[in-house]
Design an enzyme around this catalytic site. Sequence first.
Site, PDB file in Angstrom:
ATOM      1  N   ASP A 142      -1.030 -19.619  -5.291  1.00  0.00           N
ATOM      2  CA  ASP A 142      -2.095 -19.045  -4.465  1.00  0.00           C
ATOM      3  C   ASP A 142      -3.455 -19.273  -5.132  1.00  0.00           C
ATOM      4  O   ASP A 142      -3.545 -19.788  -6.251  1.00  0.00           O
ATOM      5  CB  ASP A 142      -1.855 -17.542  -4.255  1.00  0.00           C
ATOM      6  CG  ASP A 142      -1.357 -16.809  -5.512  1.00  0.00           C
ATOM      7  OD1 ASP A 142      -0.763 -15.742  -5.387  1.00  0.00           O
ATOM      8  OD2 ASP A 142      -1.563 -17.343  -6.624  1.00  0.00           O
ATOM      9  N   ASN A 161       3.118  -3.544  -4.421  1.00  0.00           N
ATOM     10  CA  ASN A 161       3.466  -3.232  -3.022  1.00  0.00           C
ATOM     11  C   ASN A 161       4.509  -4.206  -2.479  1.00  0.00           C
ATOM     12  O   ASN A 161       4.719  -4.289  -1.278  1.00  0.00           O
ATOM     13  CB  ASN A 161       2.204  -3.265  -2.139  1.00  0.00           C
ATOM     14  CG  ASN A 161       1.546  -4.645  -2.131  1.00  0.00           C
ATOM     15  OD1 ASN A 161       2.037  -5.578  -2.780  1.00  0.00           O
ATOM     16  ND2 ASN A 161       0.466  -4.780  -1.391  1.00  0.00           N
ATOM     17  N   HIS A 218       4.453  -7.508  -2.802  1.00  0.00           N
ATOM     18  CA  HIS A 218       3.991  -8.838  -2.385  1.00  0.00           C
ATOM     19  C   HIS A 218       4.503  -9.923  -3.320  1.00  0.00           C
ATOM     20  O   HIS A 218       4.741  -9.694  -4.505  1.00  0.00           O
ATOM     21  CB  HIS A 218       2.473  -8.894  -2.218  1.00  0.00           C
ATOM     22  CG  HIS A 218       1.651  -8.877  -3.476  1.00  0.00           C
ATOM     23  ND1 HIS A 218       0.788  -7.861  -3.786  1.00  0.00           N
ATOM     24  CD2 HIS A 218       1.540  -9.765  -4.489  1.00  0.00           C
ATOM     25  CE1 HIS A 218       0.190  -8.137  -4.922  1.00  0.00           C
ATOM     26  NE2 HIS A 218       0.625  -9.274  -5.365  1.00  0.00           N
TER      27      HIS A 218
HETATM   28  C1  GLP Z   1      -1.205 -11.253  -7.990  1.00  0.00           C
HETATM   29  C2  GLP Z   1      -0.614 -12.653  -7.870  1.00  0.00           C
HETATM   30  C3  GLP Z   1       0.889 -12.598  -7.739  1.00  0.00           C
HETATM   31  C4  GLP Z   1       1.468 -11.743  -8.861  1.00  0.00           C
HETATM   32  C5  GLP Z   1       0.905 -10.338  -8.747  1.00  0.00           C
HETATM   33  C6  GLP Z   1       1.487  -9.409  -9.820  1.00  0.00           C
HETATM   34  O1  GLP Z   1      -1.230 -10.649  -6.768  1.00  0.00           O
HETATM   35  N1  GLP Z   1      -1.151 -13.369  -6.723  1.00  0.00           N
HETATM   36  O2  GLP Z   1       1.410 -13.920  -7.826  1.00  0.00           O
HETATM   37  O3  GLP Z   1       2.884 -11.700  -8.786  1.00  0.00           O
HETATM   38  O4  GLP Z   1      -0.522 -10.398  -8.892  1.00  0.00           O
HETATM   39  O5  GLP Z   1       0.798  -9.680 -11.018  1.00  0.00           O
HETATM   40  P1  GLP Z   1       1.288  -9.059 -12.419  1.00  0.00           P
HETATM   41  O6  GLP Z   1       2.391  -9.966 -12.882  1.00  0.00           O
HETATM   42  O7  GLP Z   1       0.075  -9.118 -13.297  1.00  0.00           O
HETATM   43  O8  GLP Z   1       1.769  -7.657 -12.150  1.00  0.00           O
END
Ligand code: GLP
Length: 255
Positions: A63, A132, A134
């Site tokens: 992304d 959440n 995602h």
């Molecule tokens: C962002 C990224 C995701 C990632 C999420 C969780 O939203 N776009 O790809 O999985 O953060 O990040 P973290 O691993 O720092 O909790």
Amino acid sequence: MEIFVVPTASATGSVAAGILAAVIRSKPDAVLGLATGGSPLPIYAALAGHTVDMSRVSGFALDEYVGLPAGHPESYAEVVRREVTERLQLDPAKVAVPDGSAADPERAAADYDAAIRAAGGIDVQILGIGHNGHLAFNEPGSALDSRTRVEVLTERTRAANARYFSTAEEVPLRCITQGLGTIMEARHLLLVVNGVDKAGILAAALNGPVTADCPASVLQRHPHVTVVADEAAASQLAPGSGRVAVRVAGARAGV
Ligand code: GLP
């Protein structure tokens, strides 16, 4: 689905890196799906310690934010350049990130989806999970067969990512994200999760209903998913969620 539970977050990076190193040794021109956020960073750091030829490896970022100026240090293009391309000595020409500064971001998203297919698809997609549920930036409500597209970030996601910016207001409102359908076309999904704050959402994703309300639940429908979690993140998983193997900290899977 196989689930490796390890004592610490640094061990999740080591185990996941061992899996990736084995894939690259068996397929030197492997196409990797590259995740950002905090969870994957130990993977890249650990993989840099492996003696594996990365010169033919390609990468597609999951992304990118829309609207950050080119070169912004928190654009995923810059994060991937610093944390993956340079650290792993990948060929920059083989690493792609959605064009978040395109005049027509929806067109850029469609072109990105097509580029992944033209490359023959992704061999291993590295994933984290949002609080959440995602995946990438597919927020709750995303169609489980969605394609790469422009997505509006929820305030919860913006707040979670504000830690990387000077102010919360600086976090972009929109992004380009690989869709859940795009992600599901990868041949192998490698999800890394750390911390007790992710325990509830991981259990919902792996043990709950498959629903757009929890985009990560779509993983239940993929034929080859590896989850590497520390004990805190795995603490709410139902017994029998998958082949649970307890690894000694720092052990390398797949080598
Ligand atoms: C962002 C990224 C995701 C990632 C999420 C969780 O939203 N776009 O790809 O999985 O953060 O990040 P973290 O691993 O720092 O909790």
